[in-house]
Design a protein around this motif. Structure first.
Motif, PDB file in Angstrom:
ATOM      1  N   MET A   1       0.844  -1.190   0.000  1.00  0.00           N
ATOM      2  CA  MET A   1       0.000   0.000   0.000  1.00  0.00           C
ATOM      3  C   MET A   1       0.880   1.241   0.000  1.00  0.00           C
ATOM      4  O   MET A   1       1.900   1.281   0.670  1.00  0.00           O
ATOM      5  N   SER A   2       0.474   2.262  -0.775  1.00  0.00           N
ATOM      6  CA  SER A   2       1.284   3.477  -0.740  1.00  0.00           C
ATOM      7  C   SER A   2       1.037   4.206   0.573  1.00  0.00           C
ATOM      8  O   SER A   2       0.021   4.023   1.236  1.00  0.00           O
ATOM      9  N   LYS A   3       2.014   4.991   0.956  1.00  0.00           N
ATOM     10  CA  LYS A   3       1.941   5.711   2.241  1.00  0.00           C
ATOM     11  C   LYS A   3       0.986   6.889   2.098  1.00  0.00           C
ATOM     12  O   LYS A   3       0.934   7.533   1.046  1.00  0.00           O
ATOM     13  N   LEU A   4       0.237   7.146   3.160  1.00  0.00           N
ATOM     14  CA  LEU A   4      -0.823   8.154   3.071  1.00  0.00           C
ATOM     15  C   LEU A   4      -0.470   9.433   3.821  1.00  0.00           C
ATOM     16  O   LEU A   4       0.166   9.388   4.873  1.00  0.00           O
ATOM     17  N   ILE A   5      -0.945  10.560   3.274  1.00  0.00           N
ATOM     18  CA  ILE A   5      -0.785  11.850   3.934  1.00  0.00           C
ATOM     19  C   ILE A   5      -2.168  12.323   4.402  1.00  0.00           C
ATOM     20  O   ILE A   5      -3.126  12.349   3.622  1.00  0.00           O
ATOM     21  N   ALA A   6      -2.219  12.697   5.666  1.00  0.00           N
ATOM     22  CA  ALA A   6      -3.494  13.133   6.267  1.00  0.00           C
ATOM     23  C   ALA A   6      -3.314  14.535   6.862  1.00  0.00           C
ATOM     24  O   ALA A   6      -2.957  14.671   8.035  1.00  0.00           O
ATOM     25  N   PRO A   7      -3.555  15.590   6.096  1.00  0.00           N
ATOM     26  CA  PRO A   7      -3.449  16.943   6.646  1.00  0.00           C
ATOM     27  C   PRO A   7      -4.466  17.151   7.771  1.00  0.00           C
ATOM     28  O   PRO A   7      -5.609  16.699   7.677  1.00  0.00           O
ATOM     29  N   SER A   8      -4.015  17.837   8.832  1.00  0.00           N
ATOM     30  CA  SER A   8      -4.893  18.087   9.973  1.00  0.00           C
ATOM     31  C   SER A   8      -5.525  19.461   9.855  1.00  0.00           C
ATOM     32  O   SER A   8      -4.825  20.480   9.832  1.00  0.00           O
ATOM     33  N   VAL A   9      -6.856  19.495   9.845  1.00  0.00           N
ATOM     34  CA  VAL A   9      -7.564  20.768   9.683  1.00  0.00           C
ATOM     35  C   VAL A   9      -7.504  21.646  10.940  1.00  0.00           C
ATOM     36  O   VAL A   9      -7.954  22.784  10.910  1.00  0.00           O
ATOM     37  N   LEU A  10      -6.886  21.117  12.005  1.00  0.00           N
ATOM     38  CA  LEU A  10      -6.694  21.959  13.183  1.00  0.00           C
ATOM     39  C   LEU A  10      -5.908  23.223  12.806  1.00  0.00           C
ATOM     40  O   LEU A  10      -6.081  24.281  13.403  1.00  0.00           O
ATOM     41  N   ALA A  11      -5.053  23.088  11.794  1.00  0.00           N
ATOM     42  CA  ALA A  11      -4.215  24.228  11.378  1.00  0.00           C
ATOM     43  C   ALA A  11      -4.840  25.011  10.209  1.00  0.00           C
ATOM     44  O   ALA A  11      -4.225  25.945   9.696  1.00  0.00           O
ATOM     45  N   ALA A  12      -6.050  24.629   9.814  1.00  0.00           N
ATOM     46  CA  ALA A  12      -6.709  25.338   8.697  1.00  0.00           C
ATOM     47  C   ALA A  12      -7.261  26.679   9.175  1.00  0.00           C
ATOM     48  O   ALA A  12      -7.221  26.993  10.374  1.00  0.00           O
ATOM     49  N   ASP A  13      -7.783  27.447   8.226  1.00  0.00           N
ATOM     50  CA  ASP A  13      -8.392  28.743   8.551  1.00  0.00           C
ATOM     51  C   ASP A  13      -9.897  28.498   8.732  1.00  0.00           C
ATOM     52  O   ASP A  13     -10.612  28.276   7.750  1.00  0.00           O
ATOM     53  N   PHE A  14     -10.369  28.539   9.980  1.00  0.00           N
ATOM     54  CA  PHE A  14     -11.769  28.192  10.238  1.00  0.00           C
ATOM     55  C   PHE A  14     -12.755  29.190   9.639  1.00  0.00           C
ATOM     56  O   PHE A  14     -13.916  28.872   9.427  1.00  0.00           O
ATOM     57  N   ALA A  15     -12.277  30.376   9.354  1.00  0.00           N
ATOM     58  CA  ALA A  15     -13.155  31.358   8.700  1.00  0.00           C
ATOM     59  C   ALA A  15     -13.301  31.046   7.208  1.00  0.00           C
ATOM     60  O   ALA A  15     -14.172  31.601   6.533  1.00  0.00           O
ATOM     61  N   ASN A  16     -12.440  30.153   6.734  1.00  0.00           N
ATOM     62  CA  ASN A  16     -12.491  29.758   5.318  1.00  0.00           C
ATOM     63  C   ASN A  16     -12.447  28.231   5.198  1.00  0.00           C
ATOM     64  O   ASN A  16     -11.727  27.694   4.357  1.00  0.00           O
ATOM     65  N   ILE A  17     -13.258  27.582   6.020  1.00  0.00           N
ATOM     66  CA  ILE A  17     -13.143  26.120   6.098  1.00  0.00           C
ATOM     67  C   ILE A  17     -13.517  25.450   4.762  1.00  0.00           C
ATOM     68  O   ILE A  17     -12.885  24.486   4.351  1.00  0.00           O
ATOM     69  N   GLN A  18     -14.522  25.992   4.077  1.00  0.00           N
ATOM     70  CA  GLN A  18     -14.909  25.405   2.790  1.00  0.00           C
ATOM     71  C   GLN A  18     -13.747  25.489   1.794  1.00  0.00           C
ATOM     72  O   GLN A  18     -13.410  24.514   1.124  1.00  0.00           O
ATOM     73  N   ARG A  19     -13.105  26.662   1.751  1.00  0.00           N
ATOM     74  CA  ARG A  19     -11.964  26.843   0.837  1.00  0.00           C
ATOM     75  C   ARG A  19     -10.860  25.835   1.158  1.00  0.00           C
ATOM     76  O   ARG A  19     -10.300  25.190   0.255  1.00  0.00           O
TER      77      ARG A  19
END
Ligand code: DX5
Ligand code: ZN
Length: 219
Positions: A1-19
Motif C-alpha cells: 500500500m502506498s503511504k498516506l498523507i493526512a493533513p490536519s484541519v486543526l491548522a486550517a483557517d476556520f473562517a475559510n473552512i470550505q476553501r
C-alpha cells in the motif's frame, strides 16, 4: 500500500473552512485528519459536531477523526452520523478499550487507538488484532505546531514488530510535528499514514507541500 498523507484541519483557517477543504479535495492528500479536543482529556478545546458537519458537507476524502476526549463511547454513533470513516480514541481515555473498539466497528467505522508519548506500545499486545489503526502521538496531544519527539522512531519499530508477529492488519499513523525532515525516516521505520497540520497549512503553497510530502514518503 502506498503511504498516506493526512493533513490536519486543526491548522486550517476556520473562517475559510470550505476553501481549505476544497483545497484538500483537489490536492494529493489521502485523508482529512480532524482533531476533537474537550478541554478535559487535553488542555485545549478545538471544535465539535457542528464544525465536523460543516467539513463533511464539502469533504470528498476519508474523514479521519481523532478524539482527544474523555468518555468517547458516548459519542460513537454521533461521529458516524456526521461523516467519520476512521474513529480513533485514546488508550488513556478508555477503561474498556476492547468494548470501545467493537462498538466503533459495529458502527461501521475503522477503529483506531492513539497512544500518548509516555504510553508504551506493549499495552496493546492483547488487542492488536482488533485495531485497524494505531496513532502514535509524536507530540503531547492538545496543540498543533509542537516539536516532534525523537523517541517516536523507536515506538514505530516496536509497533511494526508487534503487528508482524501478531499477523495483525493494523496500520501505523504518526501525529504531531511531522515535516519533510522526519517523514522519510518515519516510513522507513514502518509508518503508513502521516498526519501533518502546521507543516501543510502554514506553508505558502499547501497543495505543493502535500504533493512533495507524498512523493517523499513514496520514493
Ligand atoms: C495534536 C493533534 C494533531 C495536530 C498536529 O494534538 O492531534 O493532529 O493537529 O499538528 P502539527 O502537525 O502542527 O503538529
Ligand atoms: Zn490528531
Amino acid at each position: 500500500m502506498s503511504k498516506l498523507i493526512a493533513p490536519s484541519v486543526l491548522a486550517a483557517d476556520f473562517a475559510n473552512i470550505q476553501r481549505d477543504i476544497e483545497m484538500l479535495n483537489n490536492s494529493e492528500a489521502d485523508w482529512i485528519h480532524i482533531d476533537v479536543m474537550d478541554g478535559v482529556f487535553v488542555p485545549n478545546i478545538s471544535f465539535g459536531m457542528p464544525v465536523i458537519k460543516a467539513i463533511q458537507k464539502h469533504a470528498k476524502k476519508t474523514m479521519d477523526v481523532h478524539l482527544m476526549i474523555v468518555n468517547p463511547d458516548k459519542y460513537i454513533e454521533t461521529f458516524k452520523s456526521i461523516g467519520a470513516d476512521v474513529l480513533t480514541v485514546h488508550y488513556e481515555a478508555c477503561t474498556h478499550l476492547h468494548r470501545t473498539l467493537q462498538a466503533i466497528k459495529a458502527s461501521d467505522m475503522q477503529a483506531g487507538v492513539a497512544l500518548n508519548p509516555h504510553t508504551p506500545i506493549s499495552v496493546l499486545e492483547d488487542v492488536i488484532n482488533d485495531i485497524d489503526l494505531v496513532c502514535i502521538m509524536s507530540v503531547n496531544p492538545g496543540f498543533g505546531g509542537q516539536s516532534f519527539i525523537e523517541n517516536t522512531y523507536k515506538k514505530v519499530i516496536q509497533l511494526k514488530d508487534l503487528i508482524t508477529k501478531s499477523s495483525a492488519p493494523t496500520k501505523i499513523e504518526i501525529d504531531g510535528g511531522v515535516t519533510n525532515k522526519n517523514a522519510h525516516k518515519l516510513v522507513s521505520a514502518g509508518a503508513d499514514i502521516l498526519v501533518a497540520g502546521s507543516y501543510v497549512f502554514k506553508n505558502e503553497n499547501p497543495t505543493q507541500t502535500i504533493k512533495d510530502l507524498r512523493a517523499l514518503v513514496n520514493s
